[in-house]
Scaffold this motif. Structure first.
Motif, PDB file in Angstrom:
ATOM      1  N   MET A   1       0.438  -1.283  -0.032  1.00  0.00           N
ATOM      2  CA  MET A   1      -0.094  -0.187  -0.335  1.00  0.00           C
ATOM      3  C   MET A   1       0.888   0.889  -0.308  1.00  0.00           C
ATOM      4  N   ALA A   2       0.903   1.930  -0.840  1.00  0.00           N
ATOM      5  CA  ALA A   2       1.535   3.230  -0.898  1.00  0.00           C
ATOM      6  C   ALA A   2       0.914   4.427   0.498  1.00  0.00           C
ATOM      7  N   ILE A   3       2.341   4.970   1.242  1.00  0.00           N
ATOM      8  CA  ILE A   3       2.217   6.287   1.742  1.00  0.00           C
ATOM      9  C   ILE A   3       0.828   7.304   1.199  1.00  0.00           C
ATOM     10  N   PRO A   4      -0.210   7.516   2.850  1.00  0.00           N
ATOM     11  CA  PRO A   4      -1.312   7.904   2.080  1.00  0.00           C
ATOM     12  C   PRO A   4      -1.185   9.282   2.688  1.00  0.00           C
ATOM     13  N   ASP A   5      -2.037  10.270   1.852  1.00  0.00           N
ATOM     14  CA  ASP A   5      -0.999  11.650   1.804  1.00  0.00           C
ATOM     15  C   ASP A   5      -1.810  12.335   3.238  1.00  0.00           C
ATOM     16  N   PHE A   6      -1.664  13.158   3.156  1.00  0.00           N
ATOM     17  CA  PHE A   6      -2.519  13.693   4.693  1.00  0.00           C
ATOM     18  C   PHE A   6      -3.545  14.613   5.283  1.00  0.00           C
ATOM     19  N   GLN A   7      -4.264  14.583   3.428  1.00  0.00           N
ATOM     20  CA  GLN A   7      -5.589  15.027   3.842  1.00  0.00           C
ATOM     21  C   GLN A   7      -6.099  13.357   3.975  1.00  0.00           C
ATOM     22  N   THR A   8      -5.736  12.167   3.472  1.00  0.00           N
ATOM     23  CA  THR A   8      -6.382  11.566   3.891  1.00  0.00           C
ATOM     24  C   THR A   8      -6.291  10.744   5.681  1.00  0.00           C
ATOM     25  N   LEU A   9      -4.790  11.094   6.081  1.00  0.00           N
ATOM     26  CA  LEU A   9      -4.450  10.441   7.413  1.00  0.00           C
ATOM     27  C   LEU A   9      -5.766  11.597   8.331  1.00  0.00           C
ATOM     28  N   MET A  10      -5.531  12.294   8.020  1.00  0.00           N
ATOM     29  CA  MET A  10      -6.793  13.764   8.953  1.00  0.00           C
ATOM     30  C   MET A  10      -7.717  12.885   9.803  1.00  0.00           C
ATOM     31  N   LEU A  11      -8.617  12.185   9.659  1.00  0.00           N
ATOM     32  CA  LEU A  11      -9.631  11.456   9.691  1.00  0.00           C
ATOM     33  C   LEU A  11      -9.221  10.522  10.292  1.00  0.00           C
ATOM     34  N   PRO A  12      -8.714   9.455  10.286  1.00  0.00           N
ATOM     35  CA  PRO A  12      -8.311   8.650  10.970  1.00  0.00           C
ATOM     36  C   PRO A  12      -7.104   9.272  11.699  1.00  0.00           C
ATOM     37  N   VAL A  13      -6.820  10.253  12.128  1.00  0.00           N
ATOM     38  CA  VAL A  13      -5.594  10.353  13.161  1.00  0.00           C
ATOM     39  C   VAL A  13      -6.217  10.941  14.492  1.00  0.00           C
ATOM     40  N   LEU A  14      -7.785  12.494  14.211  1.00  0.00           N
ATOM     41  CA  LEU A  14      -8.898  12.077  14.744  1.00  0.00           C
ATOM     42  C   LEU A  14      -9.265  10.960  15.326  1.00  0.00           C
ATOM     43  N   ARG A  15      -9.637  10.264  14.455  1.00  0.00           N
ATOM     44  CA  ARG A  15     -10.562   9.256  15.848  1.00  0.00           C
ATOM     45  C   ARG A  15      -9.348   8.314  16.437  1.00  0.00           C
ATOM     46  N   HIS A  16      -8.003   8.810  16.041  1.00  0.00           N
ATOM     47  CA  HIS A  16      -6.676   8.072  17.250  1.00  0.00           C
ATOM     48  C   HIS A  16      -7.662   8.980  18.437  1.00  0.00           C
ATOM     49  N   PHE A  17      -7.326  10.152  18.201  1.00  0.00           N
ATOM     50  CA  PHE A  17      -8.119  11.315  19.546  1.00  0.00           C
ATOM     51  C   PHE A  17      -9.527  10.740  20.118  1.00  0.00           C
ATOM     52  N   ALA A  18      -9.686   9.868  19.813  1.00  0.00           N
ATOM     53  CA  ALA A  18     -11.074   9.958  20.243  1.00  0.00           C
ATOM     54  C   ALA A  18     -10.965   9.320  21.648  1.00  0.00           C
ATOM     55  N   ASP A  19      -9.536   8.270  22.499  1.00  0.00           N
ATOM     56  CA  ASP A  19      -9.618   8.217  23.569  1.00  0.00           C
ATOM     57  C   ASP A  19      -9.904   9.078  24.622  1.00  0.00           C
ATOM     58  N   ALA A  20      -9.998  10.357  23.832  1.00  0.00           N
ATOM     59  CA  ALA A  20      -9.537  11.469  25.138  1.00  0.00           C
ATOM     60  C   ALA A  20      -8.682  12.053  25.822  1.00  0.00           C
ATOM     61  N   GLN A  21      -7.405  10.721  25.470  1.00  0.00           N
ATOM     62  CA  GLN A  21      -6.504  10.914  26.418  1.00  0.00           C
ATOM     63  C   GLN A  21      -4.559  11.911  25.614  1.00  0.00           C
ATOM     64  N   GLU A  22      -4.288  12.035  26.024  1.00  0.00           N
ATOM     65  CA  GLU A  22      -2.928  12.982  25.458  1.00  0.00           C
ATOM     66  C   GLU A  22      -2.070  11.912  24.532  1.00  0.00           C
ATOM     67  N   HIS A  23      -1.744  12.478  23.518  1.00  0.00           N
ATOM     68  CA  HIS A  23      -0.603  11.711  22.711  1.00  0.00           C
ATOM     69  C   HIS A  23       0.676  12.142  22.153  1.00  0.00           C
ATOM     70  N   THR A  24       1.458  12.019  21.974  1.00  0.00           N
ATOM     71  CA  THR A  24       2.589  12.416  21.243  1.00  0.00           C
ATOM     72  C   THR A  24       2.233  12.114  19.452  1.00  0.00           C
ATOM     73  N   LEU A  25       3.095  13.020  19.326  1.00  0.00           N
ATOM     74  CA  LEU A  25       3.279  12.626  17.216  1.00  0.00           C
ATOM     75  C   LEU A  25       3.737  11.047  16.712  1.00  0.00           C
ATOM     76  N   ARG A  26       4.747  10.722  17.764  1.00  0.00           N
ATOM     77  CA  ARG A  26       5.738   9.454  17.757  1.00  0.00           C
ATOM     78  C   ARG A  26       4.574   8.566  18.369  1.00  0.00           C
ATOM     79  N   GLU A  27       3.554   8.691  18.512  1.00  0.00           N
ATOM     80  CA  GLU A  27       2.249   7.968  19.339  1.00  0.00           C
ATOM     81  C   GLU A  27       1.639   7.691  17.509  1.00  0.00           C
ATOM     82  N   LEU A  28       1.159   9.212  17.295  1.00  0.00           N
ATOM     83  CA  LEU A  28       0.599   8.901  16.221  1.00  0.00           C
ATOM     84  C   LEU A  28       0.896   8.319  14.697  1.00  0.00           C
ATOM     85  N   ILE A  29       2.590   8.784  14.683  1.00  0.00           N
ATOM     86  CA  ILE A  29       3.023   8.607  13.903  1.00  0.00           C
ATOM     87  C   ILE A  29       2.786   6.765  13.728  1.00  0.00           C
TER      88      ILE A  29
END
Length: 129
Positions: free
Chosen positions: A1-29
């Motif tokens: 699979m190709a690496i997704p562009d940043f707009q494709t990543l927006m919703l999955p990144v926001l969903r990762h934050f859905a747990d209301a916890q604090e997250h680092t960029l390293r965790e998101l990556i």
């Protein structure tokens, strides 16, 4: 699979934050690399400039744009969490978040306007001709 562009990543990144916890960029990556089943080679693929991995750059931009729209809020340097607005957006059960979607938020529009207002360098004086 190709690496997704940043707009494709927006919703999955926001969903990762859905747990209301604090997250680092390293965790998101790491989470996005896992979610998109990136191979070790894809995870390490550098930008053309060679300054950082492509996935790091794209996740960072996705987070930045979400933050500029007020969907994610900084907690401290390198750490963020979902905002009340981000929770409301996730409740909409969207299929995609992109730059066009973010234009509904005044903070995002102001951020984008700043980038467009960068003045051009002054013209040379007539004596320089």
């Amino acid at each position: 699979m190709a690496i997704p562009d940043f707009q494709t990543l927006m919703l999955p990144v926001l969903r990762h934050f859905a747990d209301a916890q604090e997250h680092t960029l390293r965790e998101l990556i790491s989470a996005m690399s896992d979610e998109f089943n990136l191979t070790p080679e894809e995870r390490a693929q550098p930008l053309p400039s060679g300054t950082q991995p492509l996935i790091t750059n794209r996740v960072a931009w996705a987070k930045t744009f979400l933050q500029k729209a007020g969907l994610v809020e900084p907690v401290r340097r390198g750490v963020a969490r979902i905002s009340p607005r981000g929770i409301d957006v996730l409740a909409e059960k969207l299929l995609r978040i992109d730059m066009k979607f973010l234009e509904q938020f005044p903070e995002y529009v102001a951020f984008r306007a700043i980038r467009r207002e960068t003045p051009l360098p002054p013209l040379p004086s007539s004596s320089a001709w």
